[in-house]
Structures are given as C-alpha cells and as structure tokens.
Write an enzyme that holds these catalytic residues in place. Structure first.
Site, PDB file in Angstrom:
ATOM      1  N   ASP A   1      -4.046   3.864   2.892  1.00 14.68           N
ATOM      2  CA  ASP A   1      -5.470   3.575   3.146  1.00 14.68           C
ATOM      3  C   ASP A   1      -5.679   2.116   3.562  1.00 14.68           C
ATOM      4  O   ASP A   1      -6.811   1.664   3.700  1.00 14.68           O
ATOM      5  CB  ASP A   1      -6.323   3.917   1.904  1.00 14.68           C
ATOM      6  CG  ASP A   1      -6.031   2.990   0.725  1.00 14.68           C
ATOM      7  OD1 ASP A   1      -6.726   3.089  -0.300  1.00 14.68           O
ATOM      8  OD2 ASP A   1      -5.097   2.159   0.843  1.00 14.68           O
TER       9      ASP A   1
ATOM     10  N   ASP B   1       0.852  -1.194   0.000  1.00 15.74           N
ATOM     11  CA  ASP B   1       0.000   0.000   0.000  1.00 15.74           C
ATOM     12  C   ASP B   1       0.888   1.245   0.000  1.00 15.74           C
ATOM     13  O   ASP B   1       1.745   1.399   0.873  1.00 15.74           O
ATOM     14  CB  ASP B   1      -0.886  -0.023   1.268  1.00 15.74           C
ATOM     15  CG  ASP B   1      -1.623   1.295   1.476  1.00 15.74           C
ATOM     16  OD1 ASP B   1      -1.972   1.601   2.640  1.00 15.74           O
ATOM     17  OD2 ASP B   1      -1.842   2.005   0.475  1.00 15.74           O
TER      18      ASP B   1
ATOM     19  N   ASP C   1     -10.166 -15.346 -16.725  1.00 16.97           N
ATOM     20  CA  ASP C   1     -10.926 -15.839 -15.583  1.00 16.97           C
ATOM     21  C   ASP C   1     -12.062 -16.775 -16.031  1.00 16.97           C
ATOM     22  O   ASP C   1     -12.876 -16.397 -16.878  1.00 16.97           O
ATOM     23  CB  ASP C   1     -11.523 -14.607 -14.868  1.00 16.97           C
ATOM     24  CG  ASP C   1     -12.121 -14.937 -13.532  1.00 16.97           C
ATOM     25  OD1 ASP C   1     -11.371 -15.337 -12.634  1.00 16.97           O
ATOM     26  OD2 ASP C   1     -13.341 -14.816 -13.393  1.00 16.97           O
TER      27      ASP C   1
ATOM     28  N   HIS D   1      -4.745 -16.617  -5.359  1.00 18.23           N
ATOM     29  CA  HIS D   1      -5.586 -15.873  -4.419  1.00 18.23           C
ATOM     30  C   HIS D   1      -6.840 -16.641  -4.032  1.00 18.23           C
ATOM     31  O   HIS D   1      -7.629 -16.174  -3.196  1.00 18.23           O
ATOM     32  CB  HIS D   1      -5.949 -14.534  -5.066  1.00 18.23           C
ATOM     33  CG  HIS D   1      -6.736 -14.713  -6.308  1.00 18.23           C
ATOM     34  ND1 HIS D   1      -6.215 -15.254  -7.475  1.00 18.23           N
ATOM     35  CD2 HIS D   1      -8.022 -14.477  -6.577  1.00 18.23           C
ATOM     36  CE1 HIS D   1      -7.147 -15.334  -8.391  1.00 18.23           C
ATOM     37  NE2 HIS D   1      -8.252 -14.868  -7.874  1.00 18.23           N
ATOM     38  N   ASP D   2      -7.040 -17.817  -4.664  1.00 17.83           N
ATOM     39  CA  ASP D   2      -8.231 -18.636  -4.329  1.00 17.83           C
ATOM     40  C   ASP D   2      -7.876 -19.864  -3.507  1.00 17.83           C
ATOM     41  O   ASP D   2      -8.784 -20.635  -3.153  1.00 17.83           O
ATOM     42  CB  ASP D   2      -8.903 -19.143  -5.624  1.00 17.83           C
ATOM     43  CG  ASP D   2      -9.486 -18.030  -6.455  1.00 17.83           C
ATOM     44  OD1 ASP D   2      -9.555 -18.194  -7.685  1.00 17.83           O
ATOM     45  OD2 ASP D   2      -9.864 -16.990  -5.878  1.00 17.83           O
TER      46      ASP D   2
ATOM     47  N   ASP E   1      -1.954  -1.117  -3.663  1.00 20.89           N
ATOM     48  CA  ASP E   1      -2.273  -0.334  -4.857  1.00 20.89           C
ATOM     49  C   ASP E   1      -1.116  -0.383  -5.874  1.00 20.89           C
ATOM     50  O   ASP E   1      -0.057  -0.960  -5.599  1.00 20.89           O
ATOM     51  CB  ASP E   1      -2.571   1.108  -4.482  1.00 20.89           C
ATOM     52  CG  ASP E   1      -1.508   1.691  -3.548  1.00 20.89           C
ATOM     53  OD1 ASP E   1      -1.878   2.389  -2.581  1.00 20.89           O
ATOM     54  OD2 ASP E   1      -0.312   1.403  -3.778  1.00 20.89           O
TER      55      ASP E   1
ATOM     56  N   ASP F   1      -5.644  -9.468 -15.832  1.00 23.05           N
ATOM     57  CA  ASP F   1      -6.652 -10.476 -15.532  1.00 23.05           C
ATOM     58  C   ASP F   1      -7.902 -10.121 -16.341  1.00 23.05           C
ATOM     59  O   ASP F   1      -8.418  -9.002 -16.221  1.00 23.05           O
ATOM     60  CB  ASP F   1      -6.962 -10.474 -14.023  1.00 23.05           C
ATOM     61  CG  ASP F   1      -7.378 -11.839 -13.518  1.00 23.05           C
ATOM     62  OD1 ASP F   1      -6.892 -12.258 -12.456  1.00 23.05           O
ATOM     63  OD2 ASP F   1      -8.172 -12.509 -14.219  1.00 23.05           O
TER      64      ASP F   1
ATOM     65  N   GLU G   1      -7.938 -19.813 -17.288  1.00 21.42           N
ATOM     66  CA  GLU G   1      -8.295 -20.445 -16.014  1.00 21.42           C
ATOM     67  C   GLU G   1      -9.515 -21.289 -16.288  1.00 21.42           C
ATOM     68  O   GLU G   1     -10.552 -20.761 -16.713  1.00 21.42           O
ATOM     69  CB  GLU G   1      -8.615 -19.409 -14.928  1.00 21.42           C
ATOM     70  CG  GLU G   1      -8.799 -20.067 -13.568  1.00 21.42           C
ATOM     71  CD  GLU G   1      -9.817 -19.387 -12.666  1.00 21.42           C
ATOM     72  OE1 GLU G   1     -10.739 -18.731 -13.168  1.00 21.42           O
ATOM     73  OE2 GLU G   1      -9.681 -19.527 -11.434  1.00 21.42           O
TER      74      GLU G   1
HETATM   75  O1  TEU Z   1     -12.116 -18.323  -9.771  1.00 20.10           O
HETATM   76  C1  TEU Z   1     -12.858 -19.334 -10.418  1.00 20.10           C
HETATM   77  C2  TEU Z   1     -13.233 -20.376  -9.486  1.00 20.10           C
HETATM   78  O2  TEU Z   1     -13.740 -21.384  -9.880  1.00 20.10           O
HETATM   79  C3  TEU Z   1     -12.973 -20.131  -8.065  1.00 20.10           C
HETATM   80  O3  TEU Z   1     -14.119 -19.419  -7.600  1.00 20.10           O
HETATM   81  C4  TEU Z   1     -12.808 -21.417  -7.349  1.00 20.10           C
HETATM   82  O4  TEU Z   1     -13.669 -22.371  -7.888  1.00 20.10           O
HETATM   83  C5  TEU Z   1     -13.187 -21.220  -5.936  1.00 20.10           C
HETATM   84  O5  TEU Z   1     -12.597 -20.034  -5.501  1.00 20.10           O
HETATM   85  C6  TEU Z   1     -12.655 -22.401  -5.165  1.00 20.10           C
HETATM   86  O6  TEU Z   1     -13.375 -22.425  -3.986  1.00 20.10           O
HETATM   87  C7  TEU Z   1     -12.066 -17.116 -10.505  1.00 20.10           C
HETATM   88  C8  TEU Z   1     -11.247 -16.131  -9.686  1.00 20.10           C
HETATM   89  O7  TEU Z   1      -9.922 -16.650  -9.550  1.00 20.10           O
HETATM   90  C9  TEU Z   1     -11.925 -15.989  -8.339  1.00 20.10           C
HETATM   91  O8  TEU Z   1     -11.145 -15.162  -7.467  1.00 20.10           O
HETATM   92  C10 TEU Z   1     -13.276 -15.345  -8.566  1.00 20.10           C
HETATM   93  O9  TEU Z   1     -13.969 -15.315  -7.339  1.00 20.10           O
HETATM   94  C11 TEU Z   1     -14.109 -16.162  -9.576  1.00 20.10           C
HETATM   95  O10 TEU Z   1     -13.381 -16.605 -10.715  1.00 20.10           O
HETATM   96  C12 TEU Z   1     -15.225 -15.292 -10.113  1.00 20.10           C
HETATM   97  O11 TEU Z   1     -14.664 -14.277 -10.920  1.00 20.10           O
END
Ligand code: TEU
Length: 569
Positions: free
Chosen positions: A26, A22, A207, A339-340, A30, A99, A266
């Site tokens: 805030d 950051d 995505d 991040h997921d 960023d 993305d 993805e």
């Molecule tokens: O993720 C696709 C997706 O399938 C994920 O939601 C995954 O299945 C889930 O997080 C597992 O529990 C993409 C992005 O990477 C995610 O951050 C977004 O939330 C999602 O698409 C919707 O855009």
C-alpha cells in the site's frame, strides 16, 4: 548501582514505521515489513529498537496523534503482528521501546470525544479547556485564553463551538493536550503503560514528556517585537510538578521491575543542569534524555525554518558541555538524526558525492566516540542524505505544510520558506529507507507515500552490504566497539583543540585505557600534535584507506573528512 545498567553500553536503532519497509504493497511501511528485515538490525549489532508510534491514529502528525493506545492502526498491521515483532526482536536479543505520546492525544480519541461533548462530562477536566479571554468574543482573533503559539503554526488554542470554550494544543489542533494535573489522567496513562509492559515491551521513549507539567494559570508569555505568539517554552516546559509526575510514573509503572526497562525522555529545551536531575538514578525519573541544544544551533529559535548554519566550534562545544555536565551523574543520549531532524550528512557533513561517504563515517565516529547511548536513525547507517525538494507540494509533514500556508497567508518570503523547508524540513528524514536499486528502492511494490530519494540507485543497503569501506560497515564497527571497549561506554571525555575550526579531537579515559578520537570535519588536510604518550597507540577504527595501524609519531596528518580512533592501554 547504575554502573551495571545494561543500556550504558547499548546502541538504539530508531524505526519510523511509515518509511522503513512495506509488506502489503500500500506504499506505507508496516510491522510486517519490519519483521521481515530484522536481520538488518542484527547484523548492524544494535541492542534496542525504538519504534515510532504504530497505534490507532488519524495520522494528522503521522501517528503522534493517538486515538487508541492499546490497538495497532490497520495501516501498520494489528496486535498479533506487534506480538510477532516482539518475538522477532527478543529471539535476536534485541529489546523493543514503544513511543509513549501522552502529552496529548488525537482529537478522535474516545477520551477527547467525551471531554468535548459537554462542560459537565466527567472527562471534561482530562483536557485543558478555558473560556475566551475576558472582554472578548469567542472566535474573534485575540480571544484565545493566552498568547501561546503552536509548534505547527497558529495559536495553541482551538475554539470548540459546541461548548463555547477553547482547548489547548501545543502541536496540531488535532492533538489536544491532556491535563496532567488530573490524577485520573495520570492513572489511566500508568495503567496503559503497565499493559504494554505486561505484553512484553522493554520500555518507552516518552514524547515531549517535559511538557506534561505546565505553569499553573497558563499565563501569557513574553513576546518579541513583531512576534504574534509569545515564546511560552518557559511556561509549558519543565513545569513545577514535572519531577513529581515522573517519579510517580516510575513508582506506579515500573515498581518491582527495576533494572529490566529503559525509559528515554524526549525533552525539548532541557538544559544540562536539569538533565542531571532527570537522569540521576537516585531520583528514579528517566534513564536518559533526548536534548535539543545541538540540533537548534543552526536555525532561528523563533523560526525553525530560518536556517543559518553553525560553526563547528559551536557544535562541538555544545556536545562537550553535555559530556562535562553529565560526567559524574546522569546519562546522555547521543544522536544526529531522528524523524524530526534533517539528515546529518547534508546538515553537518558534506553530501557532495566525492565527500559524502567519508563525512558520514566521520560524523558517525565523532558521535559514537562520546559517552552516552548512541541512537542510529533508519538510513543513517547508510549515509542517506536530504531529499532534493523543489516545491511545497512535495512536503507531507504537518509542520511544514502549516508553515508554508502561514507564509503565504501573511505574505512573507515564500522562496526563503521553501529553501528552509528543503534544508531542515522533517520530510528529509521520512523518505523511504533505500534497500536496493530497484524502482522504489525495495521499500514497496506499490506507490510510496513519499517519493524515494533518486540517489537510491547507488545509495542503498544492498550496494553497501558487500563493501567493507561502506558507511554500513563503519557503523557495524562503531557499534561493535561500543560493546567491546569499556573506555567507550564509561570513559571520561576531554575535548582538545576547542577553538579549531575543522578538527574535532577528544580523548576518553577509563581504568587505565585511553582512546583518542581525531576527526577532520573539512575537505582540507590538517596537521595536529598530540602528546608523546600517544606514540605507539593502535588504530581501532579509521574511515579512509591507508590509515597507519600504529600511531608512529605525536604528529598526525589528517586528510579530508579523515576520522580515527586510537587506543592506548
Ligand atoms: O517532537 C517534539 C518536538 O519538539 C518536535 O516537534 C520538534 O520541536 C520539531 O519537530 C522541530 O522542528 C515530538 C515528536 O518527535 C514529533 O514527531 C511530534 O511531531 C511532536 O513531538 C508532537 O507529538
């Protein structure tokens, strides 16, 4: 010839901008913060930066709900700062992937505001609108047009009172699905993509791109006993026109610019066989895919938060099935984290303080030794761990928040839900990057939007920068090896000891060079025999002090979480 494709020996670094750095106090990361820290990427040695969304967004899904594809959200900065970041990475020889979130937009995107304004609006058909199920009253339970469920709990349909129809949203209700059957939608997306290429970006991570073609008629999905919504994956993923749409996108967007760009699809649920088609260079669809098989083994397919763990044999077999399937044609992405996903050292490694560092380096070794393009998610190069969640209100992720609300609503087991959220919730990956041991780990001078992991006092980049035995130095070495050794980028993979419960051992072969990757994914020391031809091979990378520089005999003794790469020319 795709053999020469630059990305086959590249390493990609993913930044989740909200949590990276950051610069304006805030508490939210960023673009200024990223630009200020590009030396970290340069010393790491990565070739590509994949930037999670920074477009204008109401932030319902932390930016994966876009309301203006051609502007930057003030949270993250502005277009001038994006241009500065582009200059910053390009002058360091690093490429930038944006993305591309085009399966859906935000419900605050002007396209959707028009579409929802009336049934006659010219953009009505840019989204997926349907009447209530025949014989039902709009708004009553079960009146949804089909029985599909959202990834973020509840039905995949939301009733829009004004026009009395439902719209489809596979994710949050603030993320309405675009109707890709409509050529105007496809043309508008292609135009936006070209605009970004003209601005200087080097490609896209796309995505859930295999969701853009759905089965016509959107029929009900089969349901399991007691399952409220059908498992509609087979109906909304990899639909009948997906290859047509991807090939059209390549023609419309990248024509005349072949070879300069990288496209990564993805594709939740994609199989190895389908991935060969998607990534076959002759088909001109995408360069590589993100598959989900190895990160779906330790949870229930019908309940992501029902964690159940996974045996190493199952995990390594999954990754090697993908190595074998894409050995001749097509290309793998290799990842543990994003991040997921929860942090890999806590998920498949051993985050006990005594073993964390060795296991983080071991998991890095076993992934980066494979064939494909490795992805490093921010903080993975430090061995960052899951966060010690203790209560529901510590979670910010819409997926977790909605899940918890549904568990309470339906009187399900809250304790089990909280344990699952703590174990595999996406916020584990979204706590701020730990730069140093100062109050908020050097991430912000304000209050961080999500608390920093308390272990940042000792687990941080500054502490590791000067420590040659750190996870950070190990990742730098792995990335350097990928650039230096053709056998790493191109070699054919062969798994050894497939049934061994803790040893993960495989070889790579290319043009007379052979690499042996031997990793002990457990605390107990292990012995193994390799064939005599390996005697005399040189150690190119180890993760524990005292590893012999030359393989003196065909018998190896690996300590706890001991990981080695030997090269035989
Ligand atoms: O993720 C696709 C997706 O399938 C994920 O939601 C995954 O299945 C889930 O997080 C597992 O529990 C993409 C992005 O990477 C995610 O951050 C977004 O939330 C999602 O698409 C919707 O855009």
């Amino acid at each position: 010839d795709d053999q020469a494709a630059w990305w086959r020996s590249a390493v990609v670094y993913q930044i989740y901008p909200r949590s990276f750095a950051d610069s304006d106090g805030d508490g939210i990361g960023d673009l200024g913060g990223i630009t200020a820290r590009l030396d970290h990427l340069q010393t790491l040695g990565v070739d590509v930066l994949w930037l999670s969304p920074v477009h204008r967004s109401p932030q319902a899904d932390n930016g994966y709900d876009i309301s203006d594809y051609q502007d930057i959200d003030p949270l993250f900065g502005d277009l001038a700062q994006l241009d500065a970041l582009l200059d910053g990475v390009h002058e360091r020889g690093i490429r930038l992937l944006m993305d591309l979130v085009v399966n859906h937009t935000s419900d605050e995107h002007p396209w959707f505001l028009e579409s929802r304004s009336s049934r006659e609006n010219p953009k009505r058909d840019w989204y997926v609108w349907r009447d209530a199920r025949p014989g039902t009253t709009p708004g009553e339970p079960g009146a949804e047009p089909n029985n599909w469920g959202s990834f973020f709990s509840g039905p995949a349909w939301h009733l829009d009172e004004r026009t009395g129809q439902y719209y489809l949203h596979l994710f949050d209700r603030k993320q309405p699905d675009l109707n890709w059957e409509n050529p105007e939608v496809r043309a508008a997306v292609h135009e936006m993509m070209r605009w970004w290429l003209d601005r200087g970006v080097d490609g896209f991570r796309m995505d859930v791109i295999n969701f853009i073609s759905k089965v016509p008629g959107l029929p009900d999905a089969p349901t399991a006993p007691g399952q409220q919504h059908g498992n509609a994956f087979a109906l909304f993923a990899d639909g009948p026109r997906i290859h047509e749409f991807l090939a059209e996108m390549t023609r419309e967007v990248f024509a005349g610019r072949e070879g300069q760009f990288l496209t990564v699809g993805e594709m939740p649920g994609v199989t190895p066989e389908e991935a060969v088609r998607y990534t076959d260079p002759a088909r001109g669809e995408v360069d590589m895919v993100f598959q989900f098989e190895h990160v779906s083994l330790d949870t229930d397919p019908l309940d992501k938060f029902a964690w159940r763990g996974v045996e190493l044999v199952t995990l390594k077999r999954s990754l090697h099935r993908w190595q074998d399937a894409l050995a001749e044609r097509g290309w793998n992405s290799l990842y543990w984290n994003n991040h997921d996903q929860p942090r890999v050292v806590s998920r498949f490694g051993d985050d006990d303080p005594q073993w964390r560092e060795a296991s983080a380096k071991a998991l890095g070794t076993v992934l980066h030794g494979l064939r494909g393009t490795p992805y490093v998610y921010q903080g993975e190069e430090l061995g960052m761990t899951n966060f010690p969640f203790t209560s529901a209100d510590q979670h910010r992720d819409v997926e977790a928040v909605n899940y918890h609300a549904r568990v309470l609503e339906q009187g399900l087991d809250e304790e089990a839900a909280l344990a699952g959220m703590a174990r595999v919730g996406r916020d584990n990956a979204r706590t701020p990057v730990q730069w140093d041991d100062s109050p908020h780990a050097g991430f912000t001078t304000g209050e961080p939007w999500l608390p920093v992991n308390p272990n940042h006092t000792w687990l941080n980049a500054a502490a590791q920068a000067e420590d040659p035995t750190s996870v950070l130095h190990h990742y730098r070495a792995l990335i350097r090896l990928r650039h230096e050794l053709a056998v790493l980028a191109e070699g054919r993979t062969t798994l050894l000891l497939p049934d061994d419960p803790t040893l993960w051992v495989y070889t790579r072969e290319h043009a007379g060079e052979r690499l042996l990757v031997a990793v002990n994914c457990g605390r107990e020391p292990r012995e193994l025999e390799v064939d005599d031809t390996w005697v005399g091979a040189g150690l190119v990378l180890g993760n524990l002090p005292g590893t012999p520089e030359v393989l003196g005999s065909a018998g190896l003794r690996l300590g706890g979480w001991d990981a080695r790469m030997y090269l035989r020319r």
